[in-house]
Design a protein around this motif. Sequence first.
Motif, PDB file in Angstrom:
ATOM      1  N   LEU A  94      38.267 -32.570 -31.370  1.00 28.31           N
ATOM      2  CA  LEU A  94      38.091 -31.481 -32.329  1.00 28.31           C
ATOM      3  C   LEU A  94      38.822 -30.238 -31.847  1.00 28.31           C
ATOM      4  O   LEU A  94      39.555 -29.599 -32.617  1.00 28.31           O
ATOM      5  CB  LEU A  94      36.600 -31.196 -32.532  1.00 28.31           C
ATOM      6  CG  LEU A  94      36.226 -30.057 -33.463  1.00 28.31           C
ATOM      7  CD1 LEU A  94      36.734 -30.333 -34.878  1.00 28.31           C
ATOM      8  CD2 LEU A  94      34.720 -29.863 -33.473  1.00 28.31           C
ATOM      9  N   VAL A  95      38.644 -29.901 -30.588  1.00 30.06           N
ATOM     10  CA  VAL A  95      39.318 -28.726 -30.019  1.00 30.06           C
ATOM     11  C   VAL A  95      40.835 -28.915 -30.069  1.00 30.06           C
ATOM     12  O   VAL A  95      41.567 -27.999 -30.453  1.00 30.06           O
ATOM     13  CB  VAL A  95      38.844 -28.481 -28.566  1.00 30.06           C
ATOM     14  CG1 VAL A  95      39.650 -27.371 -27.917  1.00 30.06           C
ATOM     15  CG2 VAL A  95      37.358 -28.148 -28.548  1.00 30.06           C
ATOM     16  N   ALA A  96      41.304 -30.106 -29.729  1.00 26.18           N
ATOM     17  CA  ALA A  96      42.746 -30.378 -29.752  1.00 26.18           C
ATOM     18  C   ALA A  96      43.300 -30.264 -31.168  1.00 26.18           C
ATOM     19  O   ALA A  96      44.405 -29.739 -31.364  1.00 26.18           O
ATOM     20  CB  ALA A  96      43.029 -31.770 -29.191  1.00 26.18           C
ATOM     21  N   GLY A  97      42.559 -30.731 -32.164  1.00 30.58           N
ATOM     22  CA  GLY A  97      43.004 -30.625 -33.551  1.00 30.58           C
ATOM     23  C   GLY A  97      43.109 -29.185 -34.017  1.00 30.58           C
ATOM     24  O   GLY A  97      44.067 -28.806 -34.710  1.00 30.58           O
ATOM     25  N   ILE A  98      42.149 -28.364 -33.618  1.00 26.56           N
ATOM     26  CA  ILE A  98      42.177 -26.949 -33.987  1.00 26.56           C
ATOM     27  C   ILE A  98      43.342 -26.247 -33.297  1.00 26.56           C
ATOM     28  O   ILE A  98      44.079 -25.482 -33.923  1.00 26.56           O
ATOM     29  CB  ILE A  98      40.825 -26.277 -33.650  1.00 26.56           C
ATOM     30  CG1 ILE A  98      39.709 -26.869 -34.510  1.00 26.56           C
ATOM     31  CG2 ILE A  98      40.902 -24.768 -33.847  1.00 26.56           C
ATOM     32  CD1 ILE A  98      38.315 -26.459 -34.093  1.00 26.56           C
ATOM     33  N   LYS A  99      43.529 -26.525 -31.998  1.00 27.67           N
ATOM     34  CA  LYS A  99      44.651 -25.925 -31.261  1.00 27.67           C
ATOM     35  C   LYS A  99      45.987 -26.335 -31.866  1.00 27.67           C
ATOM     36  O   LYS A  99      46.894 -25.520 -32.000  1.00 27.67           O
ATOM     37  CB  LYS A  99      44.613 -26.365 -29.799  1.00 27.67           C
ATOM     38  CG  LYS A  99      43.642 -25.624 -28.941  1.00 27.67           C
ATOM     39  CD  LYS A  99      43.769 -26.105 -27.498  1.00 27.67           C
ATOM     40  CE  LYS A  99      42.796 -25.397 -26.582  1.00 27.67           C
ATOM     41  NZ  LYS A  99      42.908 -25.868 -25.195  1.00 27.67           N
ATOM     42  N   SER A 100      46.109 -27.599 -32.226  1.00 28.15           N
ATOM     43  CA  SER A 100      47.352 -28.115 -32.784  1.00 28.15           C
ATOM     44  C   SER A 100      47.675 -27.425 -34.110  1.00 28.15           C
ATOM     45  O   SER A 100      48.820 -27.041 -34.355  1.00 28.15           O
ATOM     46  CB  SER A 100      47.234 -29.618 -32.988  1.00 28.15           C
ATOM     47  OG  SER A 100      48.354 -30.123 -33.655  1.00 28.15           O
ATOM     48  N   PHE A 101      46.674 -27.267 -34.966  1.00 25.70           N
ATOM     49  CA  PHE A 101      46.897 -26.606 -36.251  1.00 25.70           C
ATOM     50  C   PHE A 101      47.329 -25.159 -36.034  1.00 25.70           C
ATOM     51  O   PHE A 101      48.289 -24.690 -36.643  1.00 25.70           O
ATOM     52  CB  PHE A 101      45.632 -26.652 -37.112  1.00 25.70           C
ATOM     53  CG  PHE A 101      45.805 -25.961 -38.440  1.00 25.70           C
ATOM     54  CD1 PHE A 101      46.356 -26.639 -39.509  1.00 25.70           C
ATOM     55  CD2 PHE A 101      45.461 -24.629 -38.608  1.00 25.70           C
ATOM     56  CE1 PHE A 101      46.552 -26.009 -40.729  1.00 25.70           C
ATOM     57  CE2 PHE A 101      45.643 -23.988 -39.822  1.00 25.70           C
ATOM     58  CZ  PHE A 101      46.201 -24.682 -40.881  1.00 25.70           C
ATOM     59  N   ALA A 102      46.607 -24.452 -35.165  1.00 24.14           N
ATOM     60  CA  ALA A 102      46.935 -23.046 -34.910  1.00 24.14           C
ATOM     61  C   ALA A 102      48.346 -22.899 -34.342  1.00 24.14           C
ATOM     62  O   ALA A 102      49.094 -22.006 -34.747  1.00 24.14           O
ATOM     63  CB  ALA A 102      45.908 -22.440 -33.958  1.00 24.14           C
TER      64      ALA A 102
END
Length: 111
Positions: A23-31
Amino acid sequence: MADGSDTTLTAEQPVAAQAPNGLVAGIKSFAAGHGGAKAVIEYVGKRGARIVLVGADGAWADQFADGTDVARQACATAGVAVENAWERELMDQMRPSNDLWRSMARRTMAR
């Protein structure tokens, strides 16, 4: 007054849930892919919480977490600011894709 103790009972606070790395990686990737991002967290009942991410370029996406506490922790870990509500400026920043407009039109026409 009822018989018994007059002290206030407090519920034991559960240990804060750990945000999943995916979840954290997905948010970082989007940002990272959209020049930064802001998030709005919505409670969706038993399902948990929906994290709506709005990129600086107007693109948006969503992620799901087990609860609002997990969602807030994931956003904090990813370095994404969480907005308290859908403010007008944030909504004006969103730019839905043509595919989304077409899918919404199909749903409206099917009713």
